[in-house]
Design an enzyme around this catalytic site. Structure first.
Site, PDB file in Angstrom:
ATOM      1  N   TYR A 140       0.643  -1.116   0.067  1.00 27.16           N
ATOM      2  CA  TYR A 140       0.025  -0.083  -0.065  1.00 27.16           C
ATOM      3  C   TYR A 140       0.924   1.305   0.054  1.00 27.16           C
ATOM      4  CZ  TYR A 140      -4.227  -2.549   1.499  1.00 27.16           C
ATOM      5  OH  TYR A 140      -5.384  -3.034   1.841  1.00 27.16           O
ATOM      6  N   GLY A 141       1.925   0.948   0.500  1.00 20.82           N
ATOM      7  CA  GLY A 141       3.067   2.213   0.861  1.00 20.82           C
ATOM      8  C   GLY A 141       3.017   3.416  -0.155  1.00 20.82           C
ATOM      9  N   CYS A 178      -1.700  -1.572  10.395  1.00 19.10           N
ATOM     10  CA  CYS A 178      -1.079  -0.939   9.417  1.00 19.10           C
ATOM     11  C   CYS A 178      -0.943   0.397   9.480  1.00 19.10           C
ATOM     12  CB  CYS A 178      -1.807  -1.303   7.848  1.00 19.10           C
ATOM     13  SG  CYS A 178      -1.202  -0.719   6.599  1.00 19.10           S
ATOM     14  N   THR A 192       0.178   2.691   7.337  1.00 20.64           N
ATOM     15  CA  THR A 192      -0.261   3.248   6.028  1.00 20.64           C
ATOM     16  C   THR A 192      -1.718   3.431   5.775  1.00 20.64           C
ATOM     17  OG1 THR A 192       1.786   2.062   5.038  1.00 20.64           O
ATOM     18  CG2 THR A 192       0.100   3.286   3.562  1.00 20.64           C
ATOM     19  N   CYS A 209       6.451   0.618  10.329  1.00 21.25           N
ATOM     20  CA  CYS A 209       5.512   0.031   9.504  1.00 21.25           C
ATOM     21  C   CYS A 209       5.391  -1.275  10.146  1.00 21.25           C
ATOM     22  CB  CYS A 209       6.125   0.029   8.173  1.00 21.25           C
ATOM     23  SG  CYS A 209       5.337  -1.420   6.900  1.00 21.25           S
TER      24      CYS A 209
HETATM   25  N1  DGL Z   1       2.359  -2.909   6.920  1.00 22.02           N
HETATM   26  C1  DGL Z   1       1.958  -1.559   6.484  1.00 22.02           C
HETATM   27  C2  DGL Z   1       2.491  -0.429   7.248  1.00 22.02           C
HETATM   28  O1  DGL Z   1       2.151  -0.497   8.448  1.00 22.02           O
HETATM   29  C3  DGL Z   1       2.081  -1.312   5.065  1.00 22.02           C
HETATM   30  C4  DGL Z   1       2.846  -1.787   4.345  1.00 22.02           C
HETATM   31  C5  DGL Z   1       2.749  -1.756   2.620  1.00 22.02           C
HETATM   32  O2  DGL Z   1       1.651  -2.202   2.444  1.00 22.02           O
HETATM   33  O3  DGL Z   1       3.412  -0.705   2.040  1.00 22.02           O
HETATM   34  O4  DGL Z   1       2.453   0.543   6.842  1.00 22.02           O
END
Ligand code: DGL
Length: 255
Positions: A42-43, A73, A75, A183
């Site tokens: 998702y970043g 998450c 993000t 993250c």
């Molecule tokens: N695990 C996610 C976070 O805490 C997102 C990582 C991703 O999908 O880029 O930001």
């Protein structure tokens, strides 16, 4: 009292680092873990797209009877938490990089925050840095390639250590004595980061325990704790395929 499950959601494997804390501390609670998988990472996605994905995910978990959802998450929290809270009427817990404790504990007055591009642009993150980071140099860095390495279970590969070194070494050289894992994928790289840190005195912190405490306090506040004799159900679901779902489950259960 409520024996319904708690939903835990992430773009992929990362939220398992939060799931582990919840599973350890709340053994009577049923947990449904949703690792999107299909749209990960998702970043760098636009905030609007993450909002849609997060809404779809939380809807799925509520459809399966969840009494509370933890957005494990950073993000998705940065992009969508207000939207989710305005859309759904169950308690929704978000996650933020542990900037406040990091700024309180640093002695060198230099802190490194590793997170995704979207998290580092988040309004809440920027206001937390402004509020608690007075007199502290907060170095922000995207863990380029970290999420992908964790998704491929390549934490122990030499190439992953090289990626981590490239990002972490310059932060330590600038004097940071605290590194925030902002993250939820990054705690899976804690050993690698610790190897890069070596003998130097640098604390590596994440938000897992703080989130677990927040979940407990909300369970009490809304009288949502499961009964002590509840036989918990542990489930892993995804928008990707069965192979991904199985890998999620194996990673969670340490296989
Ligand atoms: N695990 C996610 C976070 O805490 C997102 C990582 C991703 O999908 O880029 O930001």
């Amino acid at each position: 009292m409520n024996n319904n499950p708690i939903g835990v959601y992430d773009s992929g494997f990362g939220g398992l680092s939060v799931w582990r804390e919840l599973h350890r501390a709340l053994p009577c609670e049923s947990l449904i873990y949703l690792g999107d998988g299909k749209n990960c990472p998702y970043g760098s996605l636009p905030a609007e797209r993450i909002k849609e994905l997060a809404e779809e995910s939380v809807r799925e978990l509520i459809g399966r009877g969840c009494k509370m959802v933890v957005v494990a998450c950073n993000t998705a929290t940065a992009a969508a938490i207000s939207h989710l809270r305005a859309t759904f009427d169950i308690p929704i817990v978000g996650l933020e990089p542990a900037v406040k404790p990091a700024c309180a504990m640093t002695r060198t007055k230099v802190v490194g925050v590793l997170a995704t591009e979207r998290s580092l642009k988040g309004e809440k993150f920027l206001s937390t840095v402004a509020r608690y980071g007075e007199g502290v140099e907060v170095i922000k860095a995207v863990g380029e390639g970290f999420v992908e390495a964790v998704e491929r279970n390549e934490e122990q590969e030499p190439a992953t250590e090289r990626l981590v070194r490239q990002v972490v070494e310059p932060i330590i050289e600038r004097g940071a004595d605290v590194i925030v894992l902002g993250c939820t994928h990054y705690p899976f790289l804690r050993d690698v980061i610790a190897r890069v840190v070596g003998e130097r005195e640098v604390a590596i912190i994440d938000s897992g325990t703080a989130v677990e405490k927040r979940v407990e306090s909300l369970l009490d506040e809304y009288d949502l704790r499961a009964a002590e004799d509840n036989v918990p159900c542990i489930e892993f679901i995804t928008f990707a395929d069965e192979e991904y779902r199985q890998r999620l489950q194996d990673k969670a259960l340490g296989k």
